[in-house]
Write an enzyme that holds these catalytic residues in place. Structure first.
Site, PDB file in Angstrom:
ATOM      1  N   TRP A  13       0.809  -1.211   0.000  1.00 34.83           N
ATOM      2  CA  TRP A  13       0.000   0.000   0.000  1.00 34.83           C
ATOM      3  C   TRP A  13       0.849   1.271   0.000  1.00 34.83           C
ATOM      4  O   TRP A  13       0.365   2.351   0.334  1.00 34.83           O
ATOM      5  CB  TRP A  13      -0.995  -0.020   1.162  1.00 34.83           C
ATOM      6  CG  TRP A  13      -2.108  -1.015   0.921  1.00 34.83           C
ATOM      7  CD1 TRP A  13      -2.391  -1.637  -0.258  1.00 34.83           C
ATOM      8  CD2 TRP A  13      -3.083  -1.499   1.858  1.00 34.83           C
ATOM      9  NE1 TRP A  13      -3.468  -2.471  -0.109  1.00 34.83           N
ATOM     10  CE2 TRP A  13      -3.918  -2.423   1.172  1.00 34.83           C
ATOM     11  CE3 TRP A  13      -3.332  -1.248   3.214  1.00 34.83           C
ATOM     12  CZ2 TRP A  13      -4.990  -3.073   1.796  1.00 34.83           C
ATOM     13  CZ3 TRP A  13      -4.396  -1.904   3.837  1.00 34.83           C
ATOM     14  CH2 TRP A  13      -5.209  -2.797   3.133  1.00 34.83           C
ATOM     15  N   ASP A  62      -1.700  -7.849  11.063  1.00 39.17           N
ATOM     16  CA  ASP A  62      -2.625  -7.866   9.927  1.00 39.17           C
ATOM     17  C   ASP A  62      -1.877  -7.950   8.611  1.00 39.17           C
ATOM     18  O   ASP A  62      -0.954  -7.171   8.361  1.00 39.17           O
ATOM     19  CB  ASP A  62      -3.466  -6.579   9.914  1.00 39.17           C
ATOM     20  CG  ASP A  62      -4.440  -6.534  11.081  1.00 39.17           C
ATOM     21  OD1 ASP A  62      -4.978  -7.592  11.438  1.00 39.17           O
ATOM     22  OD2 ASP A  62      -4.654  -5.430  11.619  1.00 39.17           O
ATOM     23  N   HIS A 100     -19.360  -5.692   5.925  1.00 35.29           N
ATOM     24  CA  HIS A 100     -19.507  -4.827   4.752  1.00 35.29           C
ATOM     25  C   HIS A 100     -20.923  -4.286   4.649  1.00 35.29           C
ATOM     26  O   HIS A 100     -21.208  -3.447   3.814  1.00 35.29           O
ATOM     27  CB  HIS A 100     -19.141  -5.588   3.484  1.00 35.29           C
ATOM     28  CG  HIS A 100     -17.779  -6.194   3.562  1.00 35.29           C
ATOM     29  ND1 HIS A 100     -17.556  -7.431   4.108  1.00 35.29           N
ATOM     30  CD2 HIS A 100     -16.566  -5.704   3.213  1.00 35.29           C
ATOM     31  CE1 HIS A 100     -16.257  -7.690   4.075  1.00 35.29           C
ATOM     32  NE2 HIS A 100     -15.637  -6.655   3.550  1.00 35.29           N
TER      33      HIS A 100
HETATM   34  N1  GLN Z   1      -6.954  -4.406  12.485  1.00 34.57           N
HETATM   35  C1  GLN Z   1      -7.496  -3.730  11.346  1.00 34.57           C
HETATM   36  C2  GLN Z   1      -8.891  -3.213  11.667  1.00 34.57           C
HETATM   37  O1  GLN Z   1      -9.586  -3.852  12.384  1.00 34.57           O
HETATM   38  C3  GLN Z   1      -7.576  -4.626  10.161  1.00 34.57           C
HETATM   39  C4  GLN Z   1      -8.167  -3.948   8.977  1.00 34.57           C
HETATM   40  C5  GLN Z   1      -7.925  -4.664   7.701  1.00 34.57           C
HETATM   41  O2  GLN Z   1      -7.425  -5.740   7.698  1.00 34.57           O
HETATM   42  N2  GLN Z   1      -8.280  -4.064   6.617  1.00 34.57           N
HETATM   43  O3  GLN Z   1      -9.308  -2.202  11.178  1.00 34.57           O
END
Ligand code: GLN
Ligand code: ZN
Length: 784
Positions: free
Chosen positions: A591, A629, A724
């Site tokens: 990113w 993550d 979502h």
């Molecule tokens: N720990 C992050 C959150 O909860 C993970 C977000 C993600 O993986 N996009 O926002």
């Protein structure tokens, strides 16, 4: 050297405007604060400004139809009348209502955006087209939906309209079209063929080509001489059918009007084994990406017909670095001396859509760093210089070349870029840094003992709602209206409330809520060396949504702890375990704009070591569970299958580097925002996280079959709450998902959590949804 005719093309220019004018015009219209006419006027002005700017900067082949109110794939769908039935009949001409309904959904169904910025829908009204990533960029396009009985017609002559609009300003443009094969290959099949078999949108090519033909004839009649047809699918692995489709397409289109010339444009990679097919096409020009695949230069000079106009993508359209102009010229001179051409086009490797507009707006970047960079307009300057040097020799542009040479040399030497300590640490890494002390089974025992969690432990992915109030506090801090101490006090109070509430509803593993984080990459990047952030370096992610990717310019290290204080505070409030939250190295890399003077994998390893330091500090502070993550792990997969293994190997290595230093009893989690694991399941297993949480609620757990297939031993939290959507799942629904998960995983493996973070949701949805989730887990425990 014989004289050479050199043109300069941009292939496409950022649409959002230097100050995100398009974003604000769109959002004002969507909010009902401005009219259609005002939005159209803002768009017209942007187009005009972009054309003038490109002309001023010396672009000789200026594109039109590279602008879009939302997305170029959506434009193309509407142009050819590919409007799914739920949006009504394809409109004649441009219908803004249909256009935005397809982009964002219609009726009461649109309900904001998820953590990735994707539109969400609650099932009422017409759901928007799906959105997905444009090749390996961070731009998202809308996926056209095509049915087996699809009819096409030329409903909207957008390319023609834009050509005429530019003409009226005295600017002769080259329209850009999404090629028919790329359009069909990226589309999604809606429904099965009549005999029930899966239908391939590519089979619609014979119906689509007449519409492209009609458009091309109209363009020629209006005075268009060249058309840029983008077929980026040419850098993918193509089947024989797909190659045949390209042959059919270009045989048909090249015969439409003798006045028209076709510039077939490829980018994001090498043509490789598709080059032979391209050589047989009856086209007039070919653009190749020489950043991703510099070796193509000799191949195309060698093998393409002498009368083709070659467009050489010599300046990086995907990254922000100032080009080494002398080096590019050396290469071109050498190649052209061996294989002279009468004319050439110089261009960025791909459309400039993927870079910010203008470096001159970055008044707060320090001067040294700034001179290493080039945004869209600076890249046009570079192309102009290169073209002049090719045409008239380097002497005429010696000042520009000297300036670049100086900047390039400075960057190569700078101690801000090169940190000997980082290099040494990487060199000294051994196998011991890459594996946990014992295999999972043994760690599992130690963790069970240490954590004493119930069966089916409940947790969340990390973030809780980022309310308007929190964002306001952050803005106030940035503007100096709120002191750091007051800001931190506010965040602590948010954390305390979140901890209390999680205890109250009975979650087993708590999180602090990530309130203090602006963004999961930026928050860390701002605390690491080697990262820089821009003020206006916006790049379109989709529609009105823009991101400002960090710029990784130098060796990465972690001067001080980044999250320990916040974690310690959160843990001090409760006796339940609070999971510490970090962003993984692969996601940070994918990113960001990444330095181009080191291999990506090496940069990623540096980030991994910085994260490892944080992991070790968290463990020392007492954290028993640490989540790293890797939201963008899968996104980073190369476009060509042959390149996958190489990427996966170092991506897994980086995850292991950052996570493996801890004791057996310390539990490492990872979260990944998707559920397509079948093709990378072995790599997921090789990451060896103790627990992974993934997105599965919408696919009804079927995707867990991948894990069963390889008897994946570690623990998994398949998402049981679709974050979502604003919809609150009931206890029964969650229980059903858990039942489906238990058919595929052992009870000892299963965790209970949502699909992803909750930062874009509202507390009014999150509270009942998580309460139901905990209740479903408790019911399941009682039933055993
Ligand atoms: N720990 C992050 C959150 O909860 C993970 C977000 C993600 O993986 N996009 O926002
Ligand atoms: Zn996620």
């Amino acid at each position: 050297m014989p004289s050479i005719e050199v043109s300069v093309a941009s292939l496409g220019f950022p649409r959002i405007g230097p100050r995100r004018e398009l974003k604000f015009a769109l959002e004002s219209y969507w909010a009902g604060k401005s009219s259609q006419a005002e939005l159209l006027e803002a768009a017209r002005k942007l187009r005009s400004d972009r054309w003038q700017e490109q002309r001023r900067r010396g672009v000789t082949v200026i594109p039109c139809n590279d602008f879009s109110l939302y997305d170029h794939m959506l434009d193309t769908a509407l142009m050819v009348g590919a409007v799914p039935a739920r949006f009504g009949a394809p409109p004649r001409g441009f219908s803004m209502d249909t256009y935005f309904a397809m982009a964002r959904g219609s009726g009461t169904g649109t309900a904001g955006i998820d953590v990735h910025g994707h539109a969400q829908h609650d099932g009422k009204g017409a759901a928007a087209l799906e959105m997905t990533k444009w090749f390996d960029t961070n731009y998202h396009y809308l996926v056209p939906e095509l049915s087996p009985d699809q009819r096409f017609e030329l409903c909207w002559t957008k390319p023609l309209d834009e050509f005429r609009e530019a003409k009226a300003l005295g600017i002769h443009t080259r329209p850009v079209l999404v090629g028919p094969v790329t359009f069909l290959k990226l589309a999604k099949a809606a429904g099965n063929a009549e005999d029930g078999s899966v239908f391939d949108p590519l089979s619609l090519l014979p119906r689509l080509l007449p519409v492209y033909g009609q458009l091309l004839r109209q363009l020629a009649a209006a005075g268009v001489d060249w058309v840029q047809i983008d077929e980026p699918v040419l850098v993918l692995d193509l089947s024989a059918d797909e190659r045949a489709a390209l042959a059919t397409a270009y045989q048909t289109l090249s015969a439409e009007d003798p006045r028209l010339k076709l510039m077939l444009t490829t980018y994001f990679g090498r043509l490789g084994d598709n080059l032979d097919s391209v050589l047989k096409l009856p086209i007039d020009g070919l653009h190749v990406d020489l950043l991703r695949a510099p070796e193509q230069l000799d191949a195309v000079l060698d093998q393409t017909p002498a009368d083709w106009l070659l467009s050489l993508g010599v300046v990086d359209g995907r990254n922000v670095w100032r080009a080494d102009l002398s080096l590019i010229l050396d290469r071109l001179d050498k190649a052209l001396a061996a294989k002279p051409r009468a004319r050439l086009e110089l261009a960025p490797s791909c459309s400039l859509l993927h870079v910010p507009v203008d470096l001159d707006a970055e008044t707060e970047l320090d001067a040294e760093l700034r001179q290493w960079l080039a945004f869209a307009v600076q890249k046009l300057d570079e192309l102009k210089t290169l073209a002049a040097a090719l045409r008239e020799g380097r002497a005429g542009v010696s000042a520009a070349l000297q300036a670049t040479d100086g900047a390039v040399a400075d960057r190569r030497r700078s101690t801000r870029v090169h940190d000997a300590k980082v290099a040494k640490r990487l060199q000294e890494l051994g196998d011991a840094h890459r594996s946990r002390k014992h295999p999972f089974a043994q760690r599992h025992e130690a963790q069970l003992h240490k954590l004493s969690l119930p069966k089916f432990p409940t947790t969340t992915i990390g973030s809780f709602p980022q309310t308007g109030e929190i964002r306001k506090a952050r803005a106030a801090l940035a503007h100096g209206e709120l002191s750091r101490a007051d800001y931190e006090a506010k965040m602590r109070s948010e954390i305390e409330q979140a901890i209390r509430w999680q205890e109250q509803i009975g979650l087993d593993v708590l999180v602090h809520g990530e309130f203090e984080r602006n963004d999961m990459v930026q928050y860390f990047g701002e605390q690491l060396t080697g990262f820089a952030f821009t003020r206006l370096g916006w790049v379109q992610s989709y529609g009105s949504r823009c991101v400002r990717p960090p710029i990784i310019y130098g060796d990465v290290s972690r001067p001080h702890e980044m999250t320990v204080t916040w974690w310690r505070y959160a843990q001090s409030l409760t006796s339940k375990p609070v999971k510490a939250m970090l962003t993984g190295p692969v996601t940070m890399l994918n990113w960001s704009f990444v330095r181009d003077d080191e291999p990506r994998e090496q940069v990623c390893r540096q980030i991994a070591l910085a994260i490892r330091d944080e992991v070790m500090d968290l463990e020392a502070a007492g954290a028993a569970i640490i989540q790293i993550d890797e939201a963008a792990f899968r996104e980073g997969l190369p476009l060509r299958h042959a390149d996958w293994a190489g990427y996966l190997e170092w991506a897994v290595d980086c995850f292991r580097l950052c996570s493996s230093g801890v004791a057996d009893a310390t539990q490492i989690h990872s979260h990944m925002c998707y559920s397509e694991f079948n093709d990378i399941i072995k790599s997921i297993a090789a990451m060896d996280a103790d627990v992974i949480s993934i997105e599965t609620s919408r696919s009804r757990m079927e995707l867990l079959d991948a894990f069963r297939g390889i008897s994946y031993p570690n623990q998994i939290g398949p998402g049981v709450y679709d974050i979502h959507s604003p919809r609150v799942p009931g206890v029964g629904e969650i229980s059903n998902l858990l039942t489906a998960a238990r058919q595929r995983l052992t009870d000892g493996q299963l965790w209970v959590n949502p699909d992803c973070g909750l930062k874009t949701r509202r507390w009014e949805e999150v509270r009942p949804a998580l309460t139901n989730m905990v209740e479903a887990a408790q019911e399941l425990r009682r039933s055993l």
